[in-house]
Design a protein around this motif. Structure first.
Motif, short mmCIF file in Angstrom:
data_model
loop_
_atom_site.label_atom_id
_atom_site.label_comp_id
_atom_site.label_asym_id
_atom_site.label_seq_id
_atom_site.Cartn_x
_atom_site.Cartn_y
_atom_site.Cartn_z
N MET A 760 0.83 -1.30 0.12
CA MET A 760 -0.09 0.11 0.03
C MET A 760 0.68 1.15 0.02
SD MET A 760 -3.08 -0.99 2.63
CE MET A 760 -3.92 0.51 2.40
N GLY A 761 1.94 1.13 0.85
CA GLY A 761 2.86 2.30 0.83
C GLY A 761 3.82 2.71 -0.72
N LEU A 762 3.98 1.49 -1.09
CA LEU A 762 4.83 1.67 -2.48
C LEU A 762 3.56 1.98 -3.86
CD1 LEU A 762 7.01 -1.65 -2.14
CD2 LEU A 762 7.77 1.04 -2.01
N SER A 763 2.57 1.62 -3.57
CA SER A 763 1.59 1.92 -4.83
C SER A 763 0.80 3.30 -4.50
CB SER A 763 0.68 0.68 -4.73
OG SER A 763 -0.21 0.26 -3.55
N GLN A 771 6.45 10.54 -1.59
CA GLN A 771 6.69 9.30 -1.58
C GLN A 771 7.86 8.65 -0.62
OE1 GLN A 771 4.41 7.25 -2.96
NE2 GLN A 771 5.35 5.26 -2.45
N ALA A 772 8.96 9.22 -0.61
CA ALA A 772 10.03 8.93 0.10
C ALA A 772 9.65 9.21 1.66
CB ALA A 772 11.37 9.78 -0.22
N VAL A 773 9.08 10.42 1.89
CA VAL A 773 8.79 10.78 3.09
C VAL A 773 7.80 9.82 3.85
CG1 VAL A 773 7.95 12.55 4.75
CG2 VAL A 773 9.53 13.18 3.08
N MET A 774 6.84 9.34 3.05
CA MET A 774 5.66 8.68 3.32
C MET A 774 6.21 7.23 3.93
SD MET A 774 2.15 7.53 1.75
CE MET A 774 2.80 6.25 0.85
N VAL A 778 5.66 3.94 7.11
CA VAL A 778 5.58 2.63 6.57
C VAL A 778 6.45 1.72 6.73
CG1 VAL A 778 4.69 1.39 4.45
CG2 VAL A 778 3.72 3.77 4.65
N PHE A 779 7.44 1.89 6.30
CA PHE A 779 8.62 0.80 6.89
C PHE A 779 8.87 0.55 8.09
CE2 PHE A 779 13.22 -0.42 7.39
CZ PHE A 779 13.18 -1.54 6.73
N ALA A 780 8.77 1.61 9.21
CA ALA A 780 8.88 1.33 10.58
C ALA A 780 7.69 0.41 10.95
CB ALA A 780 8.62 2.86 11.22
N ALA A 781 6.37 0.66 10.56
CA ALA A 781 5.30 -0.19 11.03
C ALA A 781 5.59 -1.50 10.45
CB ALA A 781 4.10 0.28 10.39
N PHE A 782 6.14 -1.65 9.11
CA PHE A 782 6.21 -3.08 8.75
C PHE A 782 7.39 -3.70 9.45
CE2 PHE A 782 8.90 -5.74 5.74
CZ PHE A 782 7.90 -6.64 5.25
#
Length: 832
Positions: A760-763, A771-774, A778-782
């Protein structure tokens, strides 16, 4: 075999210790930590043993040390660690240690008592100063609570009246703030308002003499007249634990008293400072004495407790002890005893004696093998010299865990976490951590290391890295060839969103992937069905192999304990039953994999139907045979498996009963004396009888007694073993399907986590900077969800299932686990 594959030989050793050197000998044995003393005075009360007075003296010293340690902690000081390994002190030094310790304890009690008294006096002086120095303002009449008539009556009568001889008196003091309101209310009610009370909170906090914490106080000044009212006020203030001080009427007199109090307070503070400096000196001496003294007294107490387990010779010149010791360590023990008793003039003696009890189990471990041995010992400590499953668990446990946890990314994270602990294992901070969860992880760091390493290996086989497939080698399927030879047009592609690759077309399937699953399967819609079939068959193959290996390990027990008849009457029927049925199922799976090509996959027979028909002695017309003569082979294997059951059930009992009968016939001509001796043979546990498992006949070489067999117990025991094994082969094989189920669950959870978070973050389709900031949260949650759910929760689940497979499905084929560990007499705990 080495001690890791089978427990070491343990001997029962009898020690003759000269009375003058007994303490030194036992102390040196404690430093070695090689022998386990047996209690030869089990029937003697603990209060009637030889060294009970010395043990009590050590316990009294321990109580004194506890008092000193609490005083050091109370002062906020830290006890240093003792330097080096301290030996147990000689008995003659006990009196010196006790005198010095008692002297320090007495000094500390006196100084601490003086400090408490001085603090209490200083606290009283400071309260008195606060009461005299506090400005309560001019006295005002208190409100009366008895009605209008009382309010109109004056508080103080005029001098020309019946009370002209009375004068106004004062009560001054201090009370805790939370009691002030209740005190004021009770004074007014009890004295009917015939008083003037003023309460005021102190501006400065005073140190509590008991706890040392800062506290606030309320000062009060009460003016009254009349003797009866004064008595009531004094009783009420005493009930509220108020500090009451004299209060003079003249202001100049109060100032003089205040100056005297300030001077006394200053002098008292100087005396208190000197007292605290002397207390620091006493605590410094305690810090020097306590670490070494605690270790030495604990060792001395342990020595006397060990000596209490010894018996005294008839001449009272030596102590006799019995101890378990590894046969390899016996020369070392003898040499240490000779060196320790050289000064006494008579050398201590240690020699091996025959035993009738089952010896303890001794398996030496190191920092690598201790966690795997702990897994085995949690099921049960092995009986003396039976096969130890731990060496094989070093490989099988991490591998079965990895089968359920196979993922390159997750395994790599676990491997790196364990590797960090392994590299830092010698740091004191790692070992000194008190967190119980951390201690569990740190103790099993090598187990986690292998679990992570094997998970990386199985992850490459599954071709999964955080649920994503990786293309290390070129795929074995060619989509371009399929498109060229099938004539896929643009219209065909528009009408068919899903395309099928036909391996029968030349050039479409180029060959199997070099290692693991082909990455093209991650794009297929039947990906899950393909993996289910693969993992289910793989679980059955691994399960049958694991169980068969357990049965084979039982052969080493039979050979070691000299029961060759069990090889023919138990192991052989068990292998025929297990391999004839479920081993044949594994053969069918492997044969189908090797002999059925992609071109004939549509007509491939069903193994499950063949296996069912094998037990029903039937044939399915629609399910073709895998090879010529398959039915004959299957019927023969079923007959052999069924024929092995009565052999397993009756073979061993009949052999043992026949053997016992022959022994009786051989002993009969010897007369009645041997018969009487045979009647004295008794066993306390049926598992130690001649019909028990091989590992249960373990004992010392000098034990040649034979147990009388009870036929009903023999047949009952063997019937239970037969039923357990035959039904266990079925249930245990099904139990290994958990490898398939948990592997599938882990893969699907990884896929869901990737789809719901990272995908969802990548798309999102935002600009590059946004996108890089978002992607940061997202990666932290993953990462957090991956560690919490997939590594911790799924890892714990796979660990528990692998544990069950080893305990229930593997170890019960050959391992009894009904022994007890060798617990040597050692000072290791005291040194720590």
């Amino acid at each position: 075999m080495g001690s890791m594959f089978r427990g070491e030989e343990v001997a029962l050793v009898q020690l003759f210790l000269p009375t003058a050197a007994a303490y030194t000998c036992v102390s040196q044995l404690g430093e070695l930590g090689l022998v386990e003393f047996r209690d030869l005075n089990a029937s003697v009360s603990a209060f009637q043993r030889r060294f009970v007075v010395d043990v009590r003296r050590c316990e009294e010293l321990e109580k004194t040390f506890t008092f000193l340690q609490e005083e050091v902690r109370r002062a906020g000081l830290v006890l240093p660690q003792p330097e080096g390994r301290l030996p147990a002190p000689p008995p003659r030094d006990l009196l010196h240690i006790q005198e010095e310790t008692d002297r320090l304890a007495k000094e500390l009690r006196d100084v601490r008592g003086n400090q408490q008294e001085l603090r209490a006096q200083l606290h009283q002086l400071q309260l008195h100063e606060a009461v005299l120095g506090q400005s309560h303002g001019p006295p005002q009449a208190a409100a009366h609570i008895d009605g209008p008539s009382s309010e109109r009556s004056p508080l103080l009568l005029s001098p020309a009246g019946p009370h002209q001889d009375l004068r106004v008196n004062f009560v001054a003091g201090a009370v805790e703030p939370h009691k002030a309101a209740a005190l004021e209310r009770l004074l007014w009610r009890a004295c009917r308002g015939f008083l003037i009370a003023s309460f005021q909170e102190m501006e400065q906090q005073l140190e509590d003499p008991m706890t040392g914490e800062p506290t606030r106080w309320m000062t009060f000044l009460i003016s009254y007249w009349g003797e009866q009212i004064g008595q009531k006020i004094h009783k009420i203030t005493a009930c509220f634990h108020c500090h009451v001080f004299p209060y003079l009427e003249q202001e100049e007199a109060r100032r003089g008293v205040l100056q005297q109090l300030q001077q006394q307070s200053q002098e008292l503070q100087e005396v208190l400072g000197e007292t605290e400096r002397f207390l620091s000196q006493v605590l410094g001496r305690v810090q020097q004495l306590l670490p070494a003294g605690q270790v030495q007294i604990r060792k001395m107490k342990a020595v006397y407790l060990a000596l209490n387990q010894c018996s005294v010779s008839s001449t009272h010149k030596c102590l006799i002890a019995e101890a378990w010791c590894a046969a390899l360590d016996l020369p070392t023990v003898q040499q240490v005893l000779r060196d320790s008793s050289s000064e006494a003039g008579v050398s201590a003696v240690a020699h091996r004696i025959p035993c009738q009890d089952m010896p303890p189990t001794l398996i030496r471990t190191n920092r690598f093998t201790v966690s795997f041995q702990g897994i085995v010992d949690a099921y049960g400590v092995g009986r003396y010299q039976e096969v130890n499953p731990a060496p094989y668990t070093i490989i099988t446990f991490p591998f079965l865990f990895a089968v359920m946890f196979g993922d390159v990314g997750h395994g790599l994270l676990m491997f790196l976490f364990a590797l960090a602990m392994v590299l830092a294992e010698n740091q004191p901070a790692m070992k000194a951590a008190q967190n119980e969860i951390w201690q569990t992880f740190f103790g099993g760091r090598y187990l986690l290391l292998l679990m992570g390493l094997f998970s990386v290996y199985t992850g490459f086989i599954y071709n999964e890295c955080f649920s994503r497939a990786t293309t290390i080698f070129p795929s074995g399927w060619s989509v371009a060839t399929m498109a060229n030879q099938s004539g896929w047009s643009d219209a065909y592609l528009a009408q068919h969103p899903l395309l099928t690759l036909d391996p029968n077309i030349s050039g479409v399937f180029l060959g199997p992937y070099p290692f693991g699953i082909d990455p093209i399967w991650s794009l297929a819609t039947n990906h899950l069905s393909f993996l289910n079939s693969f993992k289910m068959k793989m679980s059955v193959i691994l399960g049958v192999t694991h169980m068969a290996f357990g049965v084979v390990l039982g052969i080493f027990n039979h050979v070691h304990f000299g029961q060759g008849h069990r090889l023919l009457l138990e192991t052989l029927p068990e292998l025929i039953f297990l391999l004839g049925l479920f081993g044949y199922l594994v053969f069918l799976v492997v044969y189908k994999w090797l002999c059925i090509s992609a071109g004939g996959s549509a007509l491939a027979p069903s193994i499950l139907i063949h296996f069912i028909n094998m037990f029903l002695f039937s044939r399915s017309p629609t399910n073709r045979l895998l090879y010529h003569g398959q039915e004959v082979v299957q019927y023969a294997l079923v007959v052999l498996a069924l024929a092995a059951v009565p052999v397993l059930l009756l073979g061993t009992p009949l052999y043992l009963l026949r053997q016992q009968r022959s022994h009786r016939l051989q002993r009969r001509p010897a007369g009645g004396q041997d018969k009487d001796k045979a009647k004295l043979i008794d066993i306390t546990d049926a598992s130690e009888s001649g019909w028990g498992p091989d590992e249960e006949k373990a004992g010392c070489s000098g034990d040649k007694k034979e147990a009388e067999l009870v036929p009903s117990e023999v047949f009952m025991h063997q019937a239970i073993h037969t039923i357990e094994f035959c039904l266990g082969c079925i249930s245990n094989t099904a139990s290994y399907l958990r490898l398939w189920a948990l592997s599938l669950a882990h893969a699907q959870l990884s896929e869901v986590l990737w789809a719901m978070v990272m995908r969802m973050g990548l798309s999102a389709g935002l600009k590059l900077g946004v996108q890089a900031v978002m992607m940061v949260p997202v990666f932290a949650a993953f990462a957090v969800l991956t560690v919490a759910i997939l590594l911790v929760m799924e890892g714990l689940s796979a660990f528990l299932h692998a544990l069950r497979l080893h305990w229930v499905e593997f170890q019960n084929k050959f391992y009894s686990g009904t022994g007890y560990k060798l617990s040597p007499f050692t000072f290791a705990a005291e040194d720590e």
